[in-house]
Enzyme design. Structure first.
Site, PDB file in Angstrom:
ATOM      1  N   VAL A  41      31.895 -39.444  15.882  1.00  0.00           N
ATOM      2  CA  VAL A  41      30.930 -38.543  16.513  1.00  0.00           C
ATOM      3  C   VAL A  41      31.295 -38.287  17.967  1.00  0.00           C
ATOM      4  O   VAL A  41      31.295 -37.138  18.430  1.00  0.00           O
ATOM      5  CB  VAL A  41      29.503 -39.106  16.408  1.00  0.00           C
ATOM      6  CG1 VAL A  41      28.509 -38.192  17.121  1.00  0.00           C
ATOM      7  CG2 VAL A  41      29.103 -39.272  14.949  1.00  0.00           C
ATOM      8  N   LYS A  85      20.368 -45.450  15.765  1.00  0.00           N
ATOM      9  CA  LYS A  85      19.124 -45.706  15.033  1.00  0.00           C
ATOM     10  C   LYS A  85      18.729 -47.175  15.059  1.00  0.00           C
ATOM     11  O   LYS A  85      17.540 -47.505  15.147  1.00  0.00           O
ATOM     12  CB  LYS A  85      19.253 -45.217  13.590  1.00  0.00           C
ATOM     13  CG  LYS A  85      20.493 -45.716  12.882  1.00  0.00           C
ATOM     14  CD  LYS A  85      20.708 -44.987  11.577  1.00  0.00           C
ATOM     15  CE  LYS A  85      22.078 -45.296  10.997  1.00  0.00           C
ATOM     16  NZ  LYS A  85      23.166 -44.654  11.755  1.00  0.00           N
ATOM     17  N   GLU A 118      17.866 -36.949  18.676  1.00  0.00           N
ATOM     18  CA  GLU A 118      17.795 -36.176  17.428  1.00  0.00           C
ATOM     19  C   GLU A 118      18.793 -36.664  16.394  1.00  0.00           C
ATOM     20  O   GLU A 118      18.503 -36.709  15.193  1.00  0.00           O
ATOM     21  CB  GLU A 118      18.053 -34.687  17.720  1.00  0.00           C
ATOM     22  CG  GLU A 118      17.833 -33.785  16.530  1.00  0.00           C
ATOM     23  CD  GLU A 118      16.375 -33.744  16.090  1.00  0.00           C
ATOM     24  OE1 GLU A 118      16.088 -34.201  14.957  1.00  0.00           O
ATOM     25  OE2 GLU A 118      15.523 -33.277  16.876  1.00  0.00           O
ATOM     26  N   VAL A 161      18.385 -39.741  13.368  1.00  0.00           N
ATOM     27  CA  VAL A 161      17.780 -39.609  12.044  1.00  0.00           C
ATOM     28  C   VAL A 161      18.179 -38.276  11.432  1.00  0.00           C
ATOM     29  O   VAL A 161      17.871 -37.220  11.990  1.00  0.00           O
ATOM     30  CB  VAL A 161      16.234 -39.693  12.113  1.00  0.00           C
ATOM     31  CG1 VAL A 161      15.637 -39.553  10.718  1.00  0.00           C
ATOM     32  CG2 VAL A 161      15.785 -40.999  12.750  1.00  0.00           C
ATOM     33  N   ILE A 184      20.030 -32.466  10.952  1.00  0.00           N
ATOM     34  CA  ILE A 184      18.704 -31.948  10.615  1.00  0.00           C
ATOM     35  C   ILE A 184      17.764 -32.072  11.813  1.00  0.00           C
ATOM     36  O   ILE A 184      17.599 -33.159  12.360  1.00  0.00           O
ATOM     37  CB  ILE A 184      18.095 -32.717   9.433  1.00  0.00           C
ATOM     38  CG1 ILE A 184      19.021 -32.641   8.217  1.00  0.00           C
ATOM     39  CG2 ILE A 184      16.723 -32.173   9.078  1.00  0.00           C
ATOM     40  CD1 ILE A 184      18.581 -33.512   7.069  1.00  0.00           C
ATOM     41  N   GLY A 206      35.202 -41.124   2.359  1.00  0.00           N
ATOM     42  CA  GLY A 206      34.697 -41.310   3.711  1.00  0.00           C
ATOM     43  C   GLY A 206      33.193 -41.238   3.838  1.00  0.00           C
ATOM     44  O   GLY A 206      32.658 -41.237   4.951  1.00  0.00           O
ATOM     45  N   LYS A 238      15.742 -45.727  10.190  1.00  0.00           N
ATOM     46  CA  LYS A 238      15.250 -44.360  10.380  1.00  0.00           C
ATOM     47  C   LYS A 238      13.756 -44.273  10.089  1.00  0.00           C
ATOM     48  O   LYS A 238      13.019 -43.550  10.767  1.00  0.00           O
ATOM     49  CB  LYS A 238      16.044 -43.406   9.492  1.00  0.00           C
ATOM     50  CG  LYS A 238      17.528 -43.353   9.856  1.00  0.00           C
ATOM     51  CD  LYS A 238      18.342 -42.616   8.824  1.00  0.00           C
ATOM     52  CE  LYS A 238      19.829 -42.646   9.171  1.00  0.00           C
ATOM     53  NZ  LYS A 238      20.672 -42.009   8.133  1.00  0.00           N
ATOM     54  N   GLY A 294      28.305 -37.199   9.208  1.00  0.00           N
ATOM     55  CA  GLY A 294      29.561 -36.513   9.495  1.00  0.00           C
ATOM     56  C   GLY A 294      29.715 -36.274  10.983  1.00  0.00           C
ATOM     57  O   GLY A 294      28.720 -36.098  11.706  1.00  0.00           O
TER      58      GLY A 294
END
Length: 460
Positions: free
Chosen positions: A43, A132, A156, A159, A163, A214, A232, A329
């Site tokens: 990330v 999280k 954001e 979780v 989304i 993955g 979460k 991802g």
């Protein structure tokens, strides 16, 4: 007087005050807003890429430029992404945390993440995190520190990946009363169960496939045992009900006991099995649960496939809302992180902060004894006379009404030391108390004809 009387909050917490105070309210349109990154993995690398590739667009949206001021990681020599300036790489996480206007924490885990986030907040930096586990354990402390220090905390990406779920709970629905949230919030388990459903795979084969693609870590325990979804759930419950809920308040079950037989029986009943995170607030208190459940195939959550996530929110006035998208991802999660960075940067330009997280309630936690549902329990048993009568009697003795019994008469592998056939016996109950159900199942498992651990599925 307490023994901490007269100490600053930083001293009382064992945190140092020897940090540089970043610039608050930067109004010069040419002055860069410094963004420090902790972690440059899947990330973090994508966050750095977007900050670099979309630098000009982001400046137009914010009103001032964003500048990566430092990237802390354990092994700078192993970072080879072409968009990352190697001169920014360092192992000094504390320096990056305390010399940024916005700290982006992507290292995960509890420590040193907690200490670094608190140091950053105390230095005057706002924080964006996708951690999280950190928020599920120490969220209220971190939210309170951000408010006291007059800075932002946004998360954001913690979780549901890309989304937008946190922002609606934190802002859009703040004028409403949210009563429940249930969702598919772990992409790894959803992928595994989806492969078992659509391809008839056994659990272990589906897990290996998820690892090869993955979607699952080399050690998938946190996902398949429900801990990731439980973290979460704690965050969502805290925001939805304005009350502190930690990972310690969440009960969790994983999916390791789900078999191809469970999947087939669910399909025969026009249902699918999903690992659900469920939080609710009713007369018994706040409940936060993670468990595999049987969902009717016409429910919106039944159509969540692969590694996608979805959350189904119910509020008094807004009624039902559903949020759906990529739950994991590098790029999707980085998208959520960048959204937070831009939001926080705009607040800095304007010389203020966003709405703080209100934990003004301290609602009781509902006991497990308050939970009830219809259940489907699968036992693996030795094929011999009298089994149905014996099991039925145990259920009756506990006051649980049986809705139906299904016995799979197909031959199954022989259990070591047993020469006869093993069968699958599935008992479906009417609505009953969960504690009583589990006591009943424990008593049934005392019979010598019951082999292995049973599977317990809730009807949604």
């Amino acid at each position: 007087m307490g023994q901490l009387e007269g100490l600053s909050r930083q001293q009382a917490d064992g945190r140092s005050d020897d940090v540089e105070t970043p610039r608050k309210g930067i109004h010069n349109s040419t002055t860069p807003i410094r963004v420090g990154l902790l972690g440059v993995g899947t990330v973090g690398s994508q966050v750095a890429r977007i900050l670099t590739e979309q630098k000009d667009d982001l400046q137009q949206r914010i009103g001032q430029p964003l500048e990566i001021s430092g990237i802390a990681c354990l092994h700078p020599e192993e970072v080879n992404a072409p968009w990352i300036d190697k001169s920014l790489l360092t192992t000094d996480s504390k320096y990056v945390a305390t010399h940024s206007d916005i700290l982006v924490e992507l290292i995960g885990g509890l420590e040193p993440a907690r200490s670094l986030v608190l140091k950053a907040l105390d230095s005057g930096a706002s924080v964006v995190t996708a951690n999280k586990a950190l928020l599920a354990k120490y969220g209220p402390e971190i939210y309170r520190t951000a408010e006291e220090d007059g800075v932002d905390i946004y998360f954001e990406a913690a979780v549901g990946g890309a989304i937008p779920l946190i922002r609606p709970l934190r802002e859009s629905l703040v004028g409403d009363k949210v009563t429940s949230v249930l969702g598919v919030l772990n992409g790894t388990t959803n992928y595994i169960l989806d492969e078992m459903t659509t391809k008839g795979l056994d659990f272990n084969i589906a897990l290996k496939d998820a690892q090869a693609k993955g979607y699952a870590e080399a050690d998938p325990t946190g996902d398949i045992e429900g801990e990731d979804a439980a973290n979460k759930a704690a965050i969502v419950a805290s925001l939805a009900f304005h009350t502190p809920v930690s990972i310690d308040d969440v009960t969790m079950e994983g999916i390791t006991s789900i078999t191809a037989d469970d999947i087939a029986l669910a399909k025969a009943e026009h249902k699918v099995i999903k690992l659900l995170a469920v939080v609710s607030n009713d007369e018994d208190g706040v409940s936060a649960r993670v468990y595999p459940a049987l969902i009717p195939d016409d429910h919106p959550l039944a159509s969540v496939h692969g590694s996608f996530n979805a959350a189904f929110v119910h509020a008094n006035e807004a009624d039902d809302l559903m949020f759906y998208g990529r739950g994991a991802g590098g790029a999707p999660t980085a998208s959520a992180v960048l959204g937070d960075i831009v939001t926080v940067a705009r607040h800095i330009v304007q010389g203020g902060t966003g709405p703080q997280i209100s934990m003004y309630r301290n609602l009781p936690k509902a006991p497990l004894s308050a939970s009830s549902a219809e259940f489907a329990v699968r036992f693996r048993v030795c094929d011999r006379p009298g089994i149905l009568a014996a099991i039925s009697k145990v259920f009756a003795d506990h006051g649980i009404s049986i809705n139906g019994i299904n016995q799979d008469l197909r031959p199954t592998p022989h259990d070591p030391g047993y020469s006869g056939e093993l069968q699958t016996l599935r008992v479906v109950t009417h609505q009953c108390n969960e504690n009583t159900l589990r006591e009943t199942v424990d008593d049934v498992c005392k019979f010598d004809f019951v082999i292995g651990d049973p599977s317990i599925l809730r009807e949604m």
